[in-house]
Design an enzyme around this catalytic site. Structure first.
Site, PDB file in Angstrom:
ATOM      1  N   ASP A   1      24.975  -4.701  56.911  1.00 33.95           N
ATOM      2  CA  ASP A   1      25.114  -4.114  58.130  1.00 33.95           C
ATOM      3  C   ASP A   1      26.846  -4.739  58.074  1.00 33.95           C
ATOM      4  OD1 ASP A   1      25.078  -6.560  58.926  1.00 33.95           O
ATOM      5  OD2 ASP A   1      24.191  -6.198  60.801  1.00 33.95           O
TER       6      ASP A   1
ATOM      7  N   ARG B   1      57.790 -13.231  36.285  1.00 35.06           N
ATOM      8  CA  ARG B   1      58.182 -11.626  37.009  1.00 35.06           C
ATOM      9  C   ARG B   1      59.332 -11.742  37.931  1.00 35.06           C
ATOM     10  NH1 ARG B   1      53.946 -10.271  36.908  1.00 35.06           N
ATOM     11  NH2 ARG B   1      52.540  -9.986  39.108  1.00 35.06           N
TER      12      ARG B   1
ATOM     13  N   HIS C   1      54.181  -4.737  31.277  1.00 37.90           N
ATOM     14  CA  HIS C   1      54.280  -3.849  32.830  1.00 37.90           C
ATOM     15  C   HIS C   1      55.892  -2.756  32.033  1.00 37.90           C
ATOM     16  CE1 HIS C   1      57.036  -6.690  34.937  1.00 37.90           C
ATOM     17  NE2 HIS C   1      56.183  -7.380  34.927  1.00 37.90           N
TER      18      HIS C   1
ATOM     19  N   HIS D   1      52.077   0.706  45.316  1.00 40.88           N
ATOM     20  CA  HIS D   1      52.967   2.094  44.653  1.00 40.88           C
ATOM     21  C   HIS D   1      52.744   3.392  44.797  1.00 40.88           C
ATOM     22  CE1 HIS D   1      51.967  -1.085  40.804  1.00 40.88           C
ATOM     23  NE2 HIS D   1      52.176  -1.867  41.368  1.00 40.88           N
TER      24      HIS D   1
ATOM     25  N   HIS E   1      58.469   0.823  40.341  1.00 37.62           N
ATOM     26  CA  HIS E   1      58.045   1.236  41.471  1.00 37.62           C
ATOM     27  C   HIS E   1      58.328   2.016  42.708  1.00 37.62           C
ATOM     28  CE1 HIS E   1      55.581  -1.490  43.661  1.00 37.62           C
ATOM     29  NE2 HIS E   1      55.649  -1.899  42.865  1.00 37.62           N
TER      30      HIS E   1
ATOM     31  N   ASP F   1      56.714  -5.213  48.837  1.00 37.25           N
ATOM     32  CA  ASP F   1      56.515  -6.083  47.229  1.00 37.25           C
ATOM     33  C   ASP F   1      57.565  -7.135  47.001  1.00 37.25           C
ATOM     34  OD1 ASP F   1      55.407  -6.756  45.180  1.00 37.25           O
ATOM     35  OD2 ASP F   1      55.244  -4.326  44.287  1.00 37.25           O
TER      36      ASP F   1
ATOM     37  N   TYR G   1      55.923 -12.988  29.424  1.00 35.03           N
ATOM     38  CA  TYR G   1      54.967 -13.609  29.494  1.00 35.03           C
ATOM     39  C   TYR G   1      54.717 -14.601  28.538  1.00 35.03           C
ATOM     40  CZ  TYR G   1      54.795 -10.673  33.566  1.00 35.03           C
ATOM     41  OH  TYR G   1      54.739 -10.265  34.648  1.00 35.03           O
TER      42      TYR G   1
ATOM     43  N   GLU H   1      61.337  -5.215  38.939  1.00 36.20           N
ATOM     44  CA  GLU H   1      60.183  -6.403  38.460  1.00 36.20           C
ATOM     45  C   GLU H   1      60.159  -6.653  36.880  1.00 36.20           C
ATOM     46  OE1 GLU H   1      56.236  -5.755  39.423  1.00 36.20           O
ATOM     47  OE2 GLU H   1      55.984  -3.769  39.741  1.00 36.20           O
TER      48      GLU H   1
ATOM     49  N   GLU I   1      60.631  -9.852  40.754  1.00 37.68           N
ATOM     50  CA  GLU I   1      60.803  -8.505  41.854  1.00 37.68           C
ATOM     51  C   GLU I   1      61.657  -8.961  43.230  1.00 37.68           C
ATOM     52  OE1 GLU I   1      57.353  -5.270  42.309  1.00 37.68           O
ATOM     53  OE2 GLU I   1      56.622  -6.901  43.342  1.00 37.68           O
TER      54      GLU I   1
ATOM     55  N   HIS J   1      47.322  -8.670  37.569  1.00 35.70           N
ATOM     56  CA  HIS J   1      46.535  -8.825  38.228  1.00 35.70           C
ATOM     57  C   HIS J   1      46.255 -10.321  39.245  1.00 35.70           C
ATOM     58  CE1 HIS J   1      47.586  -4.061  38.418  1.00 35.70           C
ATOM     59  NE2 HIS J   1      48.092  -4.610  38.527  1.00 35.70           N
TER      60      HIS J   1
ATOM     61  N   ASP K   1      53.033 -12.892  43.551  1.00 36.53           N
ATOM     62  CA  ASP K   1      53.858 -11.475  43.966  1.00 36.53           C
ATOM     63  C   ASP K   1      52.616 -11.102  44.787  1.00 36.53           C
ATOM     64  OD1 ASP K   1      53.949  -8.868  43.569  1.00 36.53           O
ATOM     65  OD2 ASP K   1      53.251  -8.538  41.540  1.00 36.53           O
TER      66      ASP K   1
END
Length: 419
Positions: A42, A387, A344, A355, A348, A272, A378, A374, A389, A244, A261
């Site tokens: 529930d 990375r 990548h 995004h 954005h 971000d 890798y 960003e 950003e 991700h 990130d």
């Protein structure tokens, strides 16, 4: 979510006025807040309102619908709310009635949700409305969220000549350039993110887990009354090469680089940020070399970001700089080999979604647009993912980095971590 005073009723009224100006005679727009979804047993998932619906109304209540239409030159609007249910309100708390909702959102006519079908039938059957606009942000008609697609399918079945169109492109154009209230909300999200990331970095140590590191970020975000813009990536070592990654449960090892990130949100407006730093406070020579190559790519793109610049070209700028530096360092034999390590896009639009809507290869940056840059590299065979950003506001002649106060150069990071 805690509400600020910045996005007041008048802001949402102004957005609806713009939409009513956009509507032609015989057109109607119908927008859904969305419904809660069951998780297990529930227990429900936390409700997240459809952002275009929120943009127009300021309402965060599930099972609410906004209808706007134009007939004989006059624009009209109606908000449809759920009927009062004392039993349900014991679990969920009180919801506004008709009079309270009308006053709260500045909408003169408020009806109950079970009256929506009758109102639509009346508008269509009398010939006053021949075109319905829905919010179709998804890729295909079949992907549209329920009950949006159900409503559209039912109406098309009952009135085959009814035209159904997509309002999402209108929202994308409107939301790309931010109003002052939206920028103010973004600034709160960015300030909170800066504070939270610095607090997290100050407490990061080898032998703690990624989740423990993440908890320091969460503490500041929640303490400041903000939400999370998205699920935090807190990745150490080879996990940083999973774009991700969000398990956030591995142990941080001595000598590892940590990639985070993350971002806070205020009034749904997002920040971000990505940062990469050594858990022990000191870059190895190899880590430093690769990190400064990524930073050079970001810096070059930042310097080119200004009104009139094609947004997609910024990625090419950062990629070209990084590729040249990798060749100079003997890591690549030719610039095109960077595709193996750059996985990548370099940024954005950002807004009510992390995004956000409005992406288009032909987009030229305009004053008061907001976006991120960003670049990243890798190297999974070395357990290194980098990375960097920032969240940016386009200004009159350049861009303002709203997250600039998070340490970013090697010297800044080492000094901060070792202090």
């Amino acid at each position: 979510m805690r509400r600020s005073k910045m996005l007041d009723r008048q802001f949402h009224i102004s957005r609806r006025e713009k939409f009513l100006e956009f509507l032609k005679d015989g057109q109607a727009g119908i927008f859904f807040a969305g419904s809660t979804k069951m998780m297990a047993g529930d227990e429900e998932y936390p409700f997240s309102v459809n952002r275009n619906f929120f943009y127009l109304t300021g309402c965060e209540e599930p099972d609410t619908v906004y209808l706007a239409y134009r007939q004989k030159g006059a624009g009209k609007e109606v908000l449809f709310i759920r009927r009062p249910d004392p039993r349900l309100e014991r679990y969920e708390g009180p919801r506004p009635g008709k009079a309270e909702a009308g006053q709260k959102y500045g909408i003169a006519e408020v009806c109950f949700l079970d009256e929506l079908s009758g109102r639509l039938a009346e508008l269509i059957s009398c010939g006053g409305v021949g075109t319905l606009l829905f919010d179709q942000e998804e890729g295909t008609w079949q992907d549209m969220a329920e009950p949006v697609r159900q409503t559209a399918d039912r109406l098309k079945k009952d009135w085959p000549r009814l035209a159904v169109e997509n309002a999402a492109p209108w929202f994308a154009r409107m939301r790309r350039v931010k109003q002052p209230e939206e920028i103010a909300a973004h600034r709160i999200a960015c300030r909170t993110t800066v504070e939270a990331v610095r607090y997290m970095m100050a407490h990061t140590r080898p032998e703690m887990t990624e989740g423990q590191m993440e908890a320091y970020f969460d503490f500041i975000v929640k303490s400041r009354g903000c939400g999370h813009a998205f699920a935090t990536v807190a990745a150490t070592g080879k996990n940083a090469c999973i774009l991700h990654y969000s398990a956030n449960r591995d142990k941080i090892k001595e000598g590892d680089l940590v990639l985070v990130d993350l971002g806070a949100s205020w009034e749904y407006y997002c920040a971000d940020v990505s940062r990469t730093f050594p858990a022990n406070g000191k870059f190895t020579p190899r880590q430093r070399l690769l990190y400064e190559i990524v930073l050079a790519g970001l810096t070059a793109a930042l310097e080119a970001a200004k009104p009139g610049q094609r947004k997609d070209e910024l990625q090419l700028i950062s990629k070209r700089v990084m590729a040249d530096e990798l060749v100079k360092a003997g890591i690549l034999s030719a610039p095109e080999e960077i595709e193996k390590y750059y996985l990548h896009g370099s940024g954005h639009f950002i807004g009510l979604y992390t995004h956000d809507v409005g992406e288009d290869p032909e987009n030229l940056l305009q004053k008061n647009m907001m976006f991120t840059l960003e670049p990243g590299l890798y190297f999974p065979e070395e357990g290194i993912g980098i990375r960097i950003e920032d969240t940016l506001l386009v200004t009159e002649d350049g861009c303002e980095v709203l997250t600039a106060d998070i340490p970013k150069t090697v010297e800044e990071i080492e000094a901060f971590m070792q202090s």
